[in-house]
Structures are given as C-alpha cells and as structure tokens.
Motif scaffolding. Structure first.
Motif, PDB file in Angstrom:
ATOM      1  N   LYS A  63     -13.786   0.723  -9.397  1.00  0.00           N
ATOM      2  CA  LYS A  63     -13.971   0.389  -8.044  1.00  0.00           C
ATOM      3  C   LYS A  63     -14.731  -0.928  -8.343  1.00  0.00           C
ATOM      4  N   LEU A  64     -14.246  -2.077  -7.719  1.00  0.00           N
ATOM      5  CA  LEU A  64     -14.896  -3.310  -7.887  1.00  0.00           C
ATOM      6  C   LEU A  64     -15.931  -3.244  -6.857  1.00  0.00           C
ATOM      7  N   VAL A  65     -17.287  -3.655  -7.392  1.00  0.00           N
ATOM      8  CA  VAL A  65     -18.449  -3.755  -6.609  1.00  0.00           C
ATOM      9  C   VAL A  65     -18.739  -5.041  -6.262  1.00  0.00           C
ATOM     10  N   PHE A  66     -18.607  -5.948  -7.178  1.00  0.00           N
ATOM     11  CA  PHE A  66     -19.017  -7.448  -7.095  1.00  0.00           C
ATOM     12  C   PHE A  66     -17.931  -8.289  -7.865  1.00  0.00           C
ATOM     13  N   SER A  67     -17.717  -9.415  -7.065  1.00  0.00           N
ATOM     14  CA  SER A  67     -16.811 -10.281  -7.930  1.00  0.00           C
ATOM     15  C   SER A  67     -17.286 -11.968  -7.335  1.00  0.00           C
ATOM     16  N   THR A  68     -17.423 -12.941  -8.338  1.00  0.00           N
ATOM     17  CA  THR A  68     -17.822 -14.279  -7.879  1.00  0.00           C
ATOM     18  C   THR A  68     -16.802 -14.853  -6.755  1.00  0.00           C
ATOM     19  N   SER A  69     -15.432 -14.248  -6.837  1.00  0.00           N
ATOM     20  CA  SER A  69     -14.567 -14.939  -5.843  1.00  0.00           C
ATOM     21  C   SER A  69     -14.692 -14.334  -4.627  1.00  0.00           C
ATOM     22  N   GLN A  70     -15.215 -13.121  -4.500  1.00  0.00           N
ATOM     23  CA  GLN A  70     -15.415 -12.500  -3.098  1.00  0.00           C
ATOM     24  C   GLN A  70     -16.851 -12.835  -2.624  1.00  0.00           C
ATOM     25  N   ASN A  76     -28.512 -12.681  -7.310  1.00  0.00           N
ATOM     26  CA  ASN A  76     -29.144 -11.883  -5.889  1.00  0.00           C
ATOM     27  C   ASN A  76     -28.069 -11.154  -5.303  1.00  0.00           C
ATOM     28  N   SER A  77     -26.682 -11.727  -4.968  1.00  0.00           N
ATOM     29  CA  SER A  77     -25.743 -11.105  -4.179  1.00  0.00           C
ATOM     30  C   SER A  77     -25.354  -9.799  -5.006  1.00  0.00           C
ATOM     31  N   LEU A  78     -25.186 -10.264  -6.491  1.00  0.00           N
ATOM     32  CA  LEU A  78     -25.018  -9.062  -7.521  1.00  0.00           C
ATOM     33  C   LEU A  78     -25.701  -7.774  -7.156  1.00  0.00           C
ATOM     34  N   TYR A  79     -27.277  -8.036  -7.554  1.00  0.00           N
ATOM     35  CA  TYR A  79     -28.018  -6.924  -7.462  1.00  0.00           C
ATOM     36  C   TYR A  79     -28.047  -6.247  -5.964  1.00  0.00           C
ATOM     37  N   ARG A  80     -27.888  -7.076  -4.698  1.00  0.00           N
ATOM     38  CA  ARG A  80     -27.567  -6.536  -3.517  1.00  0.00           C
ATOM     39  C   ARG A  80     -26.222  -5.442  -3.430  1.00  0.00           C
ATOM     40  N   LYS A  81     -25.188  -6.118  -4.067  1.00  0.00           N
ATOM     41  CA  LYS A  81     -24.196  -5.132  -3.837  1.00  0.00           C
ATOM     42  C   LYS A  81     -24.230  -3.783  -5.019  1.00  0.00           C
ATOM     43  N   MET A  82     -25.045  -3.891  -5.934  1.00  0.00           N
ATOM     44  CA  MET A  82     -25.305  -2.683  -6.905  1.00  0.00           C
ATOM     45  C   MET A  82     -26.291  -1.786  -6.083  1.00  0.00           C
ATOM     46  N   SER A  83     -26.832  -1.978  -5.207  1.00  0.00           N
ATOM     47  CA  SER A  83     -27.952  -1.142  -4.783  1.00  0.00           C
ATOM     48  C   SER A  83     -27.486   0.277  -4.272  1.00  0.00           C
ATOM     49  N   ASP A  84     -26.338   0.745  -4.098  1.00  0.00           N
ATOM     50  CA  ASP A  84     -25.669   1.847  -3.721  1.00  0.00           C
ATOM     51  C   ASP A  84     -24.847   2.414  -4.892  1.00  0.00           C
ATOM     52  N   ASN A 158     -33.526 -13.418 -29.665  1.00  0.00           N
ATOM     53  CA  ASN A 158     -32.064 -13.837 -29.139  1.00  0.00           C
ATOM     54  C   ASN A 158     -31.648 -12.736 -27.997  1.00  0.00           C
ATOM     55  N   PHE A 159     -30.733 -12.958 -27.217  1.00  0.00           N
ATOM     56  CA  PHE A 159     -29.947 -11.999 -26.286  1.00  0.00           C
ATOM     57  C   PHE A 159     -28.564 -11.996 -26.592  1.00  0.00           C
ATOM     58  N   GLY A 160     -28.089 -10.848 -26.649  1.00  0.00           N
ATOM     59  CA  GLY A 160     -26.606 -10.479 -26.717  1.00  0.00           C
ATOM     60  C   GLY A 160     -25.900 -11.352 -25.695  1.00  0.00           C
ATOM     61  N   LEU A 161     -26.513 -11.173 -24.311  1.00  0.00           N
ATOM     62  CA  LEU A 161     -25.853 -11.798 -23.330  1.00  0.00           C
ATOM     63  C   LEU A 161     -26.959 -12.117 -22.379  1.00  0.00           C
ATOM     64  N   TRP A 162     -27.052 -13.436 -21.741  1.00  0.00           N
ATOM     65  CA  TRP A 162     -27.621 -14.204 -20.826  1.00  0.00           C
ATOM     66  C   TRP A 162     -27.134 -14.883 -19.631  1.00  0.00           C
ATOM     67  N   LEU A 163     -27.337 -14.651 -18.609  1.00  0.00           N
ATOM     68  CA  LEU A 163     -26.692 -15.184 -17.267  1.00  0.00           C
ATOM     69  C   LEU A 163     -27.783 -15.738 -16.706  1.00  0.00           C
ATOM     70  N   ASP A 164     -27.276 -16.977 -15.963  1.00  0.00           N
ATOM     71  CA  ASP A 164     -28.659 -17.622 -15.117  1.00  0.00           C
ATOM     72  C   ASP A 164     -28.255 -17.294 -13.862  1.00  0.00           C
ATOM     73  N   GLY A 165     -29.194 -17.456 -12.821  1.00  0.00           N
ATOM     74  CA  GLY A 165     -29.243 -16.920 -11.589  1.00  0.00           C
ATOM     75  C   GLY A 165     -28.092 -17.486 -10.612  1.00  0.00           C
ATOM     76  N   ASP A 166     -27.726 -18.614 -10.798  1.00  0.00           N
ATOM     77  CA  ASP A 166     -26.493 -18.983 -10.427  1.00  0.00           C
ATOM     78  C   ASP A 166     -24.974 -18.492 -10.618  1.00  0.00           C
ATOM     79  N   LEU A 167     -25.027 -17.719 -11.760  1.00  0.00           N
ATOM     80  CA  LEU A 167     -23.853 -17.394 -12.344  1.00  0.00           C
ATOM     81  C   LEU A 167     -23.219 -18.354 -12.770  1.00  0.00           C
ATOM     82  N   TYR A 168     -23.671 -19.513 -13.180  1.00  0.00           N
ATOM     83  CA  TYR A 168     -22.731 -20.593 -13.555  1.00  0.00           C
ATOM     84  C   TYR A 168     -22.928 -20.843 -15.232  1.00  0.00           C
TER      85      TYR A 168
END
Length: 200
Positions: A63-70, A76-84, A158-168
């Motif tokens: 089930k899609l919980v979050f996508s940048t296109s939607q 912050n939006s990603l965390y909000r969508k994950m809350s449930d 080092n980080f395996g994966l790092w994303l910034d707050g703007d998902l840019y």
C-alpha cells in the motif's frame, strides 16, 4: 460440510510457516497486489523485492503511504503519513539519472534523536542490477531522522543513505551497518521521486 474461504495471502502465510522456505512455491502466483499509483515499481522491481522481504511482510498487499508526486517534497509530510503505519516499510528512491534504490525498514519512519529499527532492515539497489545489502551485525544504526534529514545505516561518519528535509538532495556511501557500496553511480544525487510503501 464446513467450507473455509482462504485468501491467497493467508494461503501463502500458511505455506511459508509450514514449509519454512519458498522453494516449493511458485512466486509468480503470489506476487503482491500494489495499491497506489507508482512511478517506480515495475513488475521486475516487484518480483525482485518480493523474494527478499522479511517473512512477516510476505503475502501482504503493498500500500502506497507516501509519494513525492502526491504529497510533495517534504520529509515532514513523509513522517505525518507514516504516523498510523504499523508494519515494515519500503523506501524507494529514483534519482534524476533514473537509478532506483532504497531501503526496507523494520518499522515506519518517525522523528528520533536515536537510531531505531531491527536487523530485518536492509538497503537495496537496482543499479546496475538488483542487489540487497542485509544487516552485518556490526552496529545498530538502522534509521533515524529529524525535520532536516533522514539517515539509513551508518558507521565511521558515513551513511548508507542520507536524504535532506526537502527530499531534493541525497547522498549514499559505504557503511558498516550494511556493508554496502554506494547505491547509485554518484555519491551525491538529486532526487526525482520518493515512494514509501507499507504492507496490509
């Protein structure tokens, strides 16, 4: 006569727990349903990922919980969508060079000062071919994040994966948690799409 209706998902779970392996099952029959509009998940991606999922995520629909296109380019939006969400999650990233990579995490994403998660977590990449990088046992730096960044895997700075707050922007480096190479052709990358999926 008693007749019990059993879904394919339930049938798969029973088979998994009774046989202990997928060797006798035809995975083609059990490919999960995908509930949501995706820009990343092809049949090849679905088939490859399905075989590597933790046992407790096998047999469920995605089930899609979050996508940048939607939902926009915002951590912050990603965390909000994950809350449930109360299941493992799949984090898929596509960069501007069309590379697909990401992480399967044992629990949903949240703001945390400390690392959380379990050894079910792993990194993956479809560049240049599908590879999975499971937990090494070296440390417990699975995932942590705040409003400015999200980190998966770590060790020695080092980080395996790092994303910034703007998902840019993102960065991928070899890390001790998963003993992975960088997941895309350049250490630093520009994000085209992020999708988070859970299991239901």
């Amino acid at each position: 006569m008693n007749v019990q209706v059993v879904s394919m998902s339930e049938e798969l779970r029973r088979a998994l727990y009774s046989s202990g392996s997928l060797t006798s099952l035809d995975l083609e029959v059990f490919l999960p349903d995908v509930n949501g509009t995706t820009e990343i998940i092809t049949d090849h991606v679905r088939k490859s990922m399905y075989k590597k999922l933790p046992a407790r995520a096998q047999g469920y629909s995605w089930k899609l919980v979050f996508s940048t296109s939607q939902n926009g380019f915002s951590l912050n939006s990603l965390y909000r969508k994950m809350s449930d969400v109360d299941s493992p999650i799949m984090l898929f990233i596509q960069d501007t060079h069309q590379n697909v990579f990401g992480a399967v995490l044992s629990c949903s994403l949240r703001v945390s000062e400390l690392f959380y998660g379990t050894g079910e977590s792993f990194l993956f990449s479809f560049h240049p071919e599908f590879q999975v990088f499971p937990w090494t046992g070296e440390n417990n730096f699975f995932v942590k994040g705040n409003n400015e960044s999200l980190v998966v895997g770590g060790g020695d700075g080092n980080f395996g994966l790092w994303l910034d707050g703007d998902l840019y922007q993102g960065r991928t480096q070899p890390c001790k948690t998963f003993d992975n190479p960088q997941l895309t052709d350049t250490e630093d990358f520009i994000i085209k799409t992020v999708e988070c999926w859970c299991f239901e």
